[in-house]
Motif scaffolding. Structure first.
Motif, PDB file in Angstrom:
ATOM      1  N   ALA A 286      50.284  58.023  38.644  1.00 49.08           N
ATOM      2  CA  ALA A 286      49.372  57.100  39.324  1.00 49.08           C
ATOM      3  C   ALA A 286      50.011  56.510  40.576  1.00 49.08           C
ATOM      4  O   ALA A 286      49.391  56.466  41.647  1.00 49.08           O
ATOM      5  CB  ALA A 286      48.938  55.984  38.368  1.00 49.08           C
ATOM      6  N   LEU A 287      51.268  56.066  40.475  1.00 53.73           N
ATOM      7  CA  LEU A 287      51.934  55.486  41.643  1.00 53.73           C
ATOM      8  C   LEU A 287      52.194  56.534  42.714  1.00 53.73           C
ATOM      9  O   LEU A 287      52.085  56.247  43.914  1.00 53.73           O
ATOM     10  CB  LEU A 287      53.242  54.817  41.227  1.00 53.73           C
ATOM     11  N   LEU A 288      52.555  57.752  42.298  1.00 51.31           N
ATOM     12  CA  LEU A 288      52.776  58.833  43.255  1.00 51.31           C
ATOM     13  C   LEU A 288      51.525  59.066  44.096  1.00 51.31           C
ATOM     14  O   LEU A 288      51.579  59.132  45.333  1.00 51.31           O
ATOM     15  CB  LEU A 288      53.154  60.110  42.509  1.00 51.31           C
ATOM     16  N   VAL A 289      50.380  59.160  43.423  1.00 50.06           N
ATOM     17  CA  VAL A 289      49.123  59.430  44.123  1.00 50.06           C
ATOM     18  C   VAL A 289      48.694  58.224  44.953  1.00 50.06           C
ATOM     19  O   VAL A 289      48.300  58.355  46.122  1.00 50.06           O
ATOM     20  CB  VAL A 289      48.019  59.816  43.115  1.00 50.06           C
ATOM     21  N   LEU A 290      48.774  57.023  44.369  1.00 53.14           N
ATOM     22  CA  LEU A 290      48.296  55.833  45.068  1.00 53.14           C
ATOM     23  C   LEU A 290      49.064  55.582  46.357  1.00 53.14           C
ATOM     24  O   LEU A 290      48.465  55.311  47.405  1.00 53.14           O
ATOM     25  CB  LEU A 290      48.401  54.607  44.168  1.00 53.14           C
ATOM     26  N   VAL A 351      41.478  53.313  39.908  1.00 53.85           N
ATOM     27  CA  VAL A 351      41.443  54.635  40.542  1.00 53.85           C
ATOM     28  C   VAL A 351      40.025  54.983  40.978  1.00 53.85           C
ATOM     29  O   VAL A 351      39.805  55.527  42.069  1.00 53.85           O
ATOM     30  CB  VAL A 351      41.998  55.707  39.580  1.00 53.85           C
ATOM     31  N   LEU A 352      39.041  54.667  40.139  1.00 49.48           N
ATOM     32  CA  LEU A 352      37.641  54.936  40.477  1.00 49.48           C
ATOM     33  C   LEU A 352      37.228  54.162  41.729  1.00 49.48           C
ATOM     34  O   LEU A 352      36.582  54.716  42.638  1.00 49.48           O
ATOM     35  CB  LEU A 352      36.739  54.559  39.303  1.00 49.48           C
ATOM     36  N   LEU A 353      37.609  52.889  41.792  1.00 48.15           N
ATOM     37  CA  LEU A 353      37.294  52.100  42.979  1.00 48.15           C
ATOM     38  C   LEU A 353      38.027  52.635  44.215  1.00 48.15           C
ATOM     39  O   LEU A 353      37.461  52.685  45.315  1.00 48.15           O
ATOM     40  CB  LEU A 353      37.668  50.638  42.754  1.00 48.15           C
ATOM     41  N   THR A 388      45.246  49.150  40.015  1.00 48.67           N
ATOM     42  CA  THR A 388      45.966  50.276  39.412  1.00 48.67           C
ATOM     43  C   THR A 388      47.471  50.078  39.417  1.00 48.67           C
ATOM     44  O   THR A 388      48.157  50.460  38.464  1.00 48.67           O
ATOM     45  CB  THR A 388      45.621  51.575  40.162  1.00 48.67           C
ATOM     46  N   MET A 389      48.013  49.483  40.469  1.00 47.36           N
ATOM     47  CA  MET A 389      49.466  49.447  40.633  1.00 47.36           C
ATOM     48  C   MET A 389      50.167  48.660  39.530  1.00 47.36           C
ATOM     49  O   MET A 389      51.219  49.082  39.029  1.00 47.36           O
ATOM     50  CB  MET A 389      49.823  48.849  41.997  1.00 47.36           C
ATOM     51  N   LEU A 501      43.032  62.295  39.490  1.00 46.07           N
ATOM     52  CA  LEU A 501      43.829  61.228  38.879  1.00 46.07           C
ATOM     53  C   LEU A 501      42.982  60.413  37.905  1.00 46.07           C
ATOM     54  O   LEU A 501      43.464  60.020  36.830  1.00 46.07           O
ATOM     55  CB  LEU A 501      44.401  60.318  39.969  1.00 46.07           C
ATOM     56  N   PHE A 502      41.738  60.161  38.242  1.00 46.23           N
ATOM     57  CA  PHE A 502      40.845  59.392  37.360  1.00 46.23           C
ATOM     58  C   PHE A 502      40.711  60.068  35.995  1.00 46.23           C
ATOM     59  O   PHE A 502      40.869  59.422  34.950  1.00 46.23           O
ATOM     60  CB  PHE A 502      39.481  59.247  38.026  1.00 46.23           C
TER      61      PHE A 502
END
Length: 529
Positions: A286-290, A351-353, A388-389, A501-502
């Motif tokens: 999640a952090l990698l993608v965000l 992630v959706l938002l 998410t973070m 990711l979601f």
């Protein structure tokens, strides 16, 4: 003689837990100020590239090295120095890191040559690598479990939004004074953090019977340098250039060696088997993608605001502030949301938002729509990233026991750095290719001496327009519209990544966040063990 009472600390095998609420708040402020100094220095020099080039009579390649060397040394040393913080004591490593970082920034501010500046930026990265993992480790090792999530939320808000705040302050300093004043900000933050840390932060460390994993530290550093160098140099030199291929080979070889070594060692620097756990894996992905998406958005937004809308660097940075502030606020609120609906649901909602914000950025951006065409997407993206973070960070730190929180924090930070480098490289490449594909059909009868430079990028097109005579306005419009086409290509790619990711978070995300080694009864009572 001071009459201040020492911090009330409950000491257990895992480390100290500060009982006094006022001291906990002081600790949180101290580590966040230290973190802000590090984060602001990542992005601050970007606004001063032309000024540095003139001051040092340096090429663009040298200026990029001055900027990137800090990030490179920081990322390479996070894991080794995070582990040393666990062994030597988090407070002394934090104080040493602040000292090195502050002195290096003072040297950078006074640097007479590019060579001195490069050395100062490298030392700044070393100091930052001592500071950054320790700031989060101090939180996870001193805050009681019931308050840890909210403290991590504040930390992630600073980590996520601090870069934009740093760019704003840096741009203001460059506009009002000189680029050398950029280094005053981190020095002031370091001095504040030093005073507060000396008074309030308790020490904690891991009493390990095993020797330090030197081989793991060296191979991890080489792997990180090699792989990030590929992402930094690939877009500039070409993906098949000798340096790019050599960096890729060295990075992959070192990464494989690191994994094999860690699997055999009784006390590894990082137990790679922990990635089998859903929380650690989901939080890292999640952090990698965000952070990749966030960095990619900035690569797209700044040229849009400056080249398409014609805004100054300072005004462009101000335009990003609503997104940064929402990200920081929702990072602080995310733990309360997670307490109600669970960490996995909170991450998935964020992630959706975030994906919805990217879709809005792709669908409604236009040359004539201006800032209002991108503002709604930016705001929703900021809310999604903030939600998410925090649970993602908490999932990573929860995967390792409290005596190994320096390593957990360093892993969290390395993931962010990789994501940033990946996002800049990939979304930046998509933006460039989309622009080049779109502009040829719009150049029409524009003379080749202006059309040729325009194909290289929107900045080149605007410069060529000065010499294009009657074709100037049509050339500018063609470049702006082509940039929007490239923007949309990059943003829709980001939407696809966020959609993947979601579904990953929905199926593999953590059910809840529990910090190991803090509440033994929780593990015993848990139905999943």
């Amino acid at each position: 003689m001071s009459t201040n009472r020492p911090p009330q600390v409950n000491v257990d095998a895992a480390g100290p837990s500060v009982a006094d609420a006022r001291r906990r708040r002081t600790i949180l402020v101290a580590v966040c100020v230290a973190l802000m100094a590090v984060i602001a220095s990542v992005s601050g020099l970007n606004v001063a590239q032309p000024d540095m080039a003139l001051a040092f009579d340096a090429s663009q390649s040298t200026i990029l090295w001055i900027i990137n060397l800090y990030t490179l040394s920081l990322a390479a040393l996070l894991l080794p120095l995070g582990a040393l913080g666990d062994r030597w004591g988090r407070k002394p490593v934090l104080l040493a890191g602040l000292t090195v970082f502050g002195l290096a920034n003072a040297v950078a501010g006074l640097a007479p040559t590019a060579e001195v500046m490069l050395a100062a930026r490298f030392l700044s990265g070393v100091g930052a690598a001592m500071i950054m993992p320790v700031t989060l480790a101090v939180i996870t090792s001193t805050f009681p479990e019931r308050e840890r999530g909210r403290a991590i939320g504040v930390w992630t808000g600073v980590a996520g939004g601090g870069g934009i705040l740093g760019m704003f302050l840096s741009a203001a300093l460059v506009d009002m004074a000189s680029w050398r004043w950029l280094f005053v900000l981190p020095i002031v933050l370091v001095l504040v953090a030093l005073v507060m840390a000396l008074r309030s932060v308790p020490n904690s460390r891991d009493e390990s019977e095993h020797t330090f994993d030197t081989v793991g530290a060296l191979t991890s550093a080489v792997a990180v340098v090699g792989l990030i160098l590929v992402l930094q140099e690939g877009p500039e030199r070409g993906w098949t250039a000798p340096l790019t291929l050599l960096s890729l080979a060295a990075g992959l070889l070192a990464a494989v060696s690191f994994v094999r070594w860690e699997l055999r060692r009784p006390a590894p620097l990082l137990d790679v088997r922990l990635f089998r756990e859903r929380g650690l894996a989901a939080g890292s992905v999640a952090l990698l993608v965000l952070f990749g998406v966030q960095a990619g958005i900035f690569v797209v937004l700044f040229p849009f605001l400056q080249a398409v809308l014609g805004w100054s660097g300072l005004l462009s940075t101000v335009a990003l502030m609503p997104m940064a502030l929402l990200m920081m606020v929702t990072s602080g609120l995310a733990p309360r949301v997670a307490e109600r609906i669970g960490g996995r649901s909170t991450m998935a909602a964020g992630v959706l938002l975030g994906g919805a914000g990217l879709a809005l950025l792709a669908a409604f951006v236009s040359v004539d729509g201006g800032y209002l065409s991108v503002l709604p997407g930016m705001l929703i993206m900021g809310i999604g990233m903030g939600l998410t973070m925090t649970p993602a960070t908490e999932a990573i730190t929860a995967a390792l026991p409290r005596e190994r929180q320096g390593v957990a924090s360093a892993l969290n930070d390395v993931t962010r750095e990789f994501g940033t480098a990946l996002g800049v490289a990939l979304l930046g490449a998509l933006l460039s290719s989309g622009y080049r594909d779109a502009i040829d059909s719009r150049l029409g009868s524009t003379p080749e001496d202006a059309a040729g430079p325009a194909r290289e990028g929107i900045a080149n097109a605007l410069e060529a327009a000065d010499q294009a005579g009657p074709y100037a306005q049509s050339l500018i419009r063609a470049a702006q519209e082509s940039f929007v086409d490239g923007w949309q290509q990059a943003m829709w790619a980001g939407v696809a990544v966020m959609a993947a990711l979601f579904f990953y978070v929905l199926t593999r995300g953590p059910q809840r966040t529990v910090v190991r080694g803090t509440v033994e009864a929780e593990a015993a009572d848990s139905p999943v063990g």
